[in-house]
Design an enzyme around this catalytic site. Structure first.
Site, PDB file in Angstrom:
ATOM      1  N   HIS A 154      86.183 -65.357 200.826  1.00 22.37           N
ATOM      2  CA  HIS A 154      87.650 -65.227 200.872  1.00 22.37           C
ATOM      3  C   HIS A 154      88.315 -66.516 200.432  1.00 22.37           C
ATOM      4  CE1 HIS A 154      86.789 -67.009 204.800  1.00 22.37           C
ATOM      5  NE2 HIS A 154      88.080 -67.209 205.021  1.00 22.37           N
ATOM      6  N   HIS A 201      90.404 -68.803 201.614  1.00 21.47           N
ATOM      7  CA  HIS A 201      90.782 -69.986 202.391  1.00 21.47           C
ATOM      8  C   HIS A 201      90.057 -71.236 201.876  1.00 21.47           C
ATOM      9  CE1 HIS A 201      92.015 -67.159 205.927  1.00 21.47           C
ATOM     10  NE2 HIS A 201      92.945 -67.230 204.992  1.00 21.47           N
ATOM     11  N   ASP A 242      88.764 -73.829 203.148  1.00 28.09           N
ATOM     12  CA  ASP A 242      87.521 -74.315 203.760  1.00 28.09           C
ATOM     13  C   ASP A 242      86.301 -73.493 203.313  1.00 28.09           C
ATOM     14  OD1 ASP A 242      88.840 -72.292 205.426  1.00 28.09           O
ATOM     15  OD2 ASP A 242      87.249 -72.622 206.879  1.00 28.09           O
ATOM     16  N   HIS A 243      86.531 -72.487 202.470  1.00 30.40           N
ATOM     17  CA  HIS A 243      85.424 -71.680 201.930  1.00 30.40           C
ATOM     18  C   HIS A 243      85.288 -71.808 200.409  1.00 30.40           C
ATOM     19  CE1 HIS A 243      84.662 -69.501 205.750  1.00 30.40           C
ATOM     20  NE2 HIS A 243      85.875 -69.992 205.975  1.00 30.40           N
ATOM     21  N   HIS A 285      90.602 -60.534 208.513  1.00 32.28           N
ATOM     22  CA  HIS A 285      90.840 -61.984 208.663  1.00 32.28           C
ATOM     23  C   HIS A 285      91.677 -62.510 207.497  1.00 32.28           C
ATOM     24  CE1 HIS A 285      90.125 -66.280 209.218  1.00 32.28           C
ATOM     25  NE2 HIS A 285      89.701 -66.323 207.965  1.00 32.28           N
ATOM     26  N   ASP A 295      84.442 -65.363 207.489  1.00 31.22           N
ATOM     27  CA  ASP A 295      85.156 -65.520 208.762  1.00 31.22           C
ATOM     28  C   ASP A 295      85.422 -64.180 209.445  1.00 31.22           C
ATOM     29  OD1 ASP A 295      85.137 -68.207 208.370  1.00 31.22           O
ATOM     30  OD2 ASP A 295      87.293 -68.417 207.991  1.00 31.22           O
ATOM     31  N   HIS A 298      81.335 -70.424 210.137  1.00 32.01           N
ATOM     32  CA  HIS A 298      81.678 -71.554 211.021  1.00 32.01           C
ATOM     33  C   HIS A 298      80.705 -71.694 212.194  1.00 32.01           C
ATOM     34  CE1 HIS A 298      85.762 -72.634 209.527  1.00 32.01           C
ATOM     35  NE2 HIS A 298      85.780 -71.368 209.129  1.00 32.01           N
TER      36      HIS A 298
HETATM   37 FE    FE Z   1      87.132 -70.469 207.630  1.00 32.49          FE
HETATM   38 ZN    ZN Z   2      89.118 -68.093 206.753  1.00 34.08          ZN
END
Ligand code: FE
Ligand code: ZN
Length: 236
Positions: free
Chosen positions: A53, A55, A57-58, A109, A128, A166
Site C-alpha cells: 500500500h 503509505h 513507511d512501506h 487500512h 498493515d 510492523h
Molecule cells: Fe505501516
Molecule cells: Zn499503512
C-alpha cells in the site's frame, strides 16, 4: 527447492521482507527505506519489488532501489504510490519467473491495499492489514472491509508464514490478553514475545497455525464483533 524469507527491520518498527528463490531470484516486499535494504542486499541482485500500500513507511525506499538494482516494481495504483512497472488490483496470479504470487485485494487500512500470497514459500505478505496478535487501523476504510479482507486468509494453510509490516506484537499481545484472559496459548505466546523483545529479537514471521490460536481478530466470527474489538483496541 527451498525459499528463504528474511525480515529486514527498517525505520522505527517496520519490516521489509526479502524472499530469495532457489534460482537466486530475489523479491523485496515493502521497502519503507532503502538504506537498510541495501545493507541486506549488498551487491546482490534484486528482481522485483512488491508494494502492499501507498503509505510512506512501506514505499519510501522504492525509487532508490528500483534505480540501483533495476528491479521491476509491482503495486496497485493509489495516491502517493511510486512509479509502478506492473499495475495490479487484486485477484491476479503473477508468475515472477516461476514464483507464483496470488494478489488479494485487502482494503480497510488503506486505499488500494493488496496482500501477496506465495504458496511455494509458503508466506503471506499482508502489509498493515494483519499483525501478530492484532490487525491494522482503519485509516482509509471500514471495519467491515478490513474484516472481509482478513477472512480471505482463512483458507491459507497453517504452515504459511505471516509476514506483517510492523513489529507491533508486544503491545498487541497486551491488548489480546485483556480480551481473552483465559486463552492459554496466548499466555504462553506472551511469555515468548516478552523474552524475544527483551533480547532485541523480532517476533515475526510467525506461522498462521500459531497465530490462529492467539489473535483475537482472527477469532471473532462476525463483522460486528470485529468492529467492536477494533474500536476497543483504538481506545486501549
Ligand atoms: Fe505501516
Ligand atoms: Zn499503512
Amino acid at each position: 527447492m527451498s525459499y528463504n524469507v528474511q525480515g529486514i527491520p527498517v525505520l522505527n518498527d517496520n519490516y521489509a521482507w526479502l524472499v530469495t528463490c532457489p534460482d537466486g531470484q530475489r523479491v523485496l516486499i515493502d521497502p519503507g527505506s532503502a538504506e537498510e535494504c541495501v545493507q541486506s542486499l549488498r551487491d546482490g541482485r534484486l528482481d522485483w519489488i512488491l508494494l502492499t500500500h501507498h503509505h510512506a513507511d512501506h514505499v519510501g525506499g522504492t525509487d532508490v532501489l528500483r534505480k540501483r538494482y533495476g528491479a521491476c516494481v509491482v503495486g496497485a495504483e493509489a495516491p502517493g504510490m511510486p512509479r509502478l512497472d506492473t499495475i495490479i488490483r487484486g485477484g491476479e496470479t503473477l508468475d515472477l519467473a516461476g514464483l507464483a504470487v496470488q494478489v488479494l485485494a485487502t482494503p480497510g487500512h488503506a486505499i488500494g491495499h493488496v496482500s501477496y500470497v506465495m504458496p511455494q514459500v509458503p508466506a503471506l505478505f499482508c502489509g498493515d492489514v494483519l499483525f501478530s496478535a492484532g490487525c491494522g487501523r482503519l485509516l482509509e476504510g471500514t471495519a467491515a472491509e478490513l474484516f472481509a479482507s482478513i477472512r480471505q486468509f482463512d483458507v491459507l494453510p497453517d504452515e504459511t508464514w505471516l509476514c506483517a509490516g510492523h513489529e507491533y506484537t508486544e503491545s498487541n499481545v497486551r491488548f489480546a490478553r485483556q480480551v481473552e484472559p483465559r486463552n492459554e496459548a496466548l499466555e504462553v505466546y506472551e511469555a515468548e514475545v516478552l523474552r524475544l523483545r527483551a533480547e532485541g529479537r523480532p517476533t515475526l514471521p510467525v506461522r498462521l497455525l500459531g497465530e490462529r490460536a492467539v489473535n483475537p481478530f482472527l477469532r471473532v466470527k462476525t463483522a460486528e464483533e470485529f468492529s467492536v474489538l477494533r474500536r476497543l483496541k483504538d481506545v486501549s
